[in-house]
Design an enzyme around this catalytic site. Structure first.
Site, short mmCIF file in Angstrom:
data_model
loop_
_atom_site.label_atom_id
_atom_site.label_comp_id
_atom_site.label_asym_id
_atom_site.label_seq_id
_atom_site.Cartn_x
_atom_site.Cartn_y
_atom_site.Cartn_z
N CYS A 46 -14.98 4.47 3.61
CA CYS A 46 -15.12 3.54 2.49
C CYS A 46 -15.96 2.32 2.88
CB CYS A 46 -13.76 3.08 1.97
SG CYS A 46 -13.89 2.12 0.44
N ASP A 184 -14.26 13.35 5.84
CA ASP A 184 -14.74 12.46 6.90
C ASP A 184 -15.21 13.20 8.14
OD1 ASP A 184 -13.96 10.53 5.16
OD2 ASP A 184 -12.28 9.77 6.35
N LYS A 192 -18.36 8.37 3.21
CA LYS A 192 -17.10 9.02 3.50
C LYS A 192 -15.98 8.37 2.68
CE LYS A 192 -18.67 10.42 8.08
NZ LYS A 192 -18.82 11.83 7.70
N THR A 193 -15.72 8.96 1.50
CA THR A 193 -14.73 8.42 0.58
C THR A 193 -13.85 9.54 0.04
OG1 THR A 193 -16.09 8.71 -1.41
CG2 THR A 193 -16.39 6.64 -0.16
N ALA A 194 -12.72 9.15 -0.54
CA ALA A 194 -11.85 10.14 -1.19
C ALA A 194 -12.55 10.76 -2.38
CB ALA A 194 -10.55 9.47 -1.63
N ALA A 195 -13.37 9.97 -3.09
CA ALA A 195 -14.11 10.50 -4.24
C ALA A 195 -15.06 11.60 -3.80
CB ALA A 195 -14.88 9.37 -4.91
N CYS A 228 -17.61 4.24 -4.72
CA CYS A 228 -17.05 3.10 -3.98
C CYS A 228 -16.68 2.01 -4.98
CB CYS A 228 -18.06 2.58 -2.98
SG CYS A 228 -17.40 1.27 -1.93
#
Length: 301
Positions: A46, A184, A192-195, A228
């Site tokens: 993030c 990740d 590198k995000t959850a989305a 983000c």
């Protein structure tokens, strides 16, 4: 000196379960001086989080009536405040409106906790590249450099950087056809995000199951989508959505998401946590692409 200083000496990090509580505690103790917020040169989880806390700290200092006594400084090792130009322009405007100093190409290399000093190396190709600058602080929020897990980096699955080496479109390993990766640990060149992981999961599930079944259906391709949510205040947020591959915004809604918006904050604070716990962890949330077709069918913004 970071390891010795963190958790005391005014040094905290929201990236650490052990020291995240110190962030608010130490911010409350600030009366004057420099509040520093850092972003390293490595890929991080993030990438917007290092600057979000700067905006929230600014808001806290204003609420306490001490903002004139505190200098808020954001130090990033990168050459831009945000990778995507549309959102970089927006965040630069937010920082300027809050009188937050943005220092590019400054990489944190040392912390002297007892002296409350942070040392940065100047990167890039400018006339001061390679120099070091030491800044006194009253509060220091550190985003630590991050790297792949050693067990991956040392394995045959990894690329030279230590991430699982997969095709950026199909998510299939470049050498081992029965291996796929997302999130990740993967080499996918996007934030590198959850989305991102949610959008990748749709592609991975389709392609992996097709291989298992011996199906000849065409492979799905991941387009680099990531998101983000950049919190800029208690009820304000810039909702950045884009392709990490092309740098093109991929906004879900019809309004300009580069603007601070209460709806974006509500969506992030109240809706997305429920989506995460009730859908994403069960494998039923594949990102907002279906919603985008209805809420922003012409990609108007």
């Amino acid at each position: 000196g970071l390891e010795a200083a963190i958790g005391k000496n005014g040094v905290a990090s929201n990236y650490s379960p052990q020291y995240v509580q110190n962030t608010y505690e130490f911010l409350q103790n600030v009366r004057q001086g420099n509040a520093l917020f850092t972003m390293p040169a490595t890929p991080v989880k993030c990438a917007g989080a290092p600057q979000k806390i700067a905006y929230l700290a600014d808001e806290l200092f204003r609420a306490k009536g001490i903002r004139n006594q505190v200098d808020v400084n954001y130090y990033t090792a990168l050459g831009k405040i945000f990778a995507i130009d549309k959102y970089a322009d927006a965040m630069n405007a937010v920082a300027k409106s809050r009188d937050i100093s943005v220092n590019l190409f400054h990489d944190l290399v040392a912390v002297d906790g007892p002296a409350k000093q942070a040392t940065f190396k100047i990167l890039g190709s400018g006339p001061r590249a390679g120099e070091s600058v030491t800044v006194p602080y009253e509060f220091l929020h550190v985003t630590p450099p991050m790297k792949p897990y050693d067990f991956i980096k040392r394995s045959a699955l990894a690329n030279a950087a230590g991430f699982v080496d997969v095709n950026q479109y199909t998510l299939q390993h470049s050498k081992f056809s029965n291996v796929y990766a997302l999130g990740d640990c993967s080499s996918l060149p996007t934030s590198k995000t959850a989305a991102a992981a949610a959008a990748q999961s749709r592609v991975l599930k389709h392609n992996l199951l097709a291989q298992i079944k011996g199906s000849s259906v065409p492979a799905l391709e991941y387009d680099g989508y990531t998101s983000c949510p950049l919190v800029t205040g208690k009820h304000k947020l810039v909702l950045a959505e884009f392709s990490g591959y092309t740098g093109t915004p991929q906004e879900t809604f019809f309004f300009n998401q580069a603007n601070e918006h209460a709806f974006s904050y509500w969506l992030t604070a109240d809706v997305l946590p429920a989506v995460y716990w009730n859908s994403m962890l069960k494998g039923t949330w594949n990102g907002p692409s279906a919603i985008r077709k209805v809420a922003n069918p012409t990609s108007a913004n």
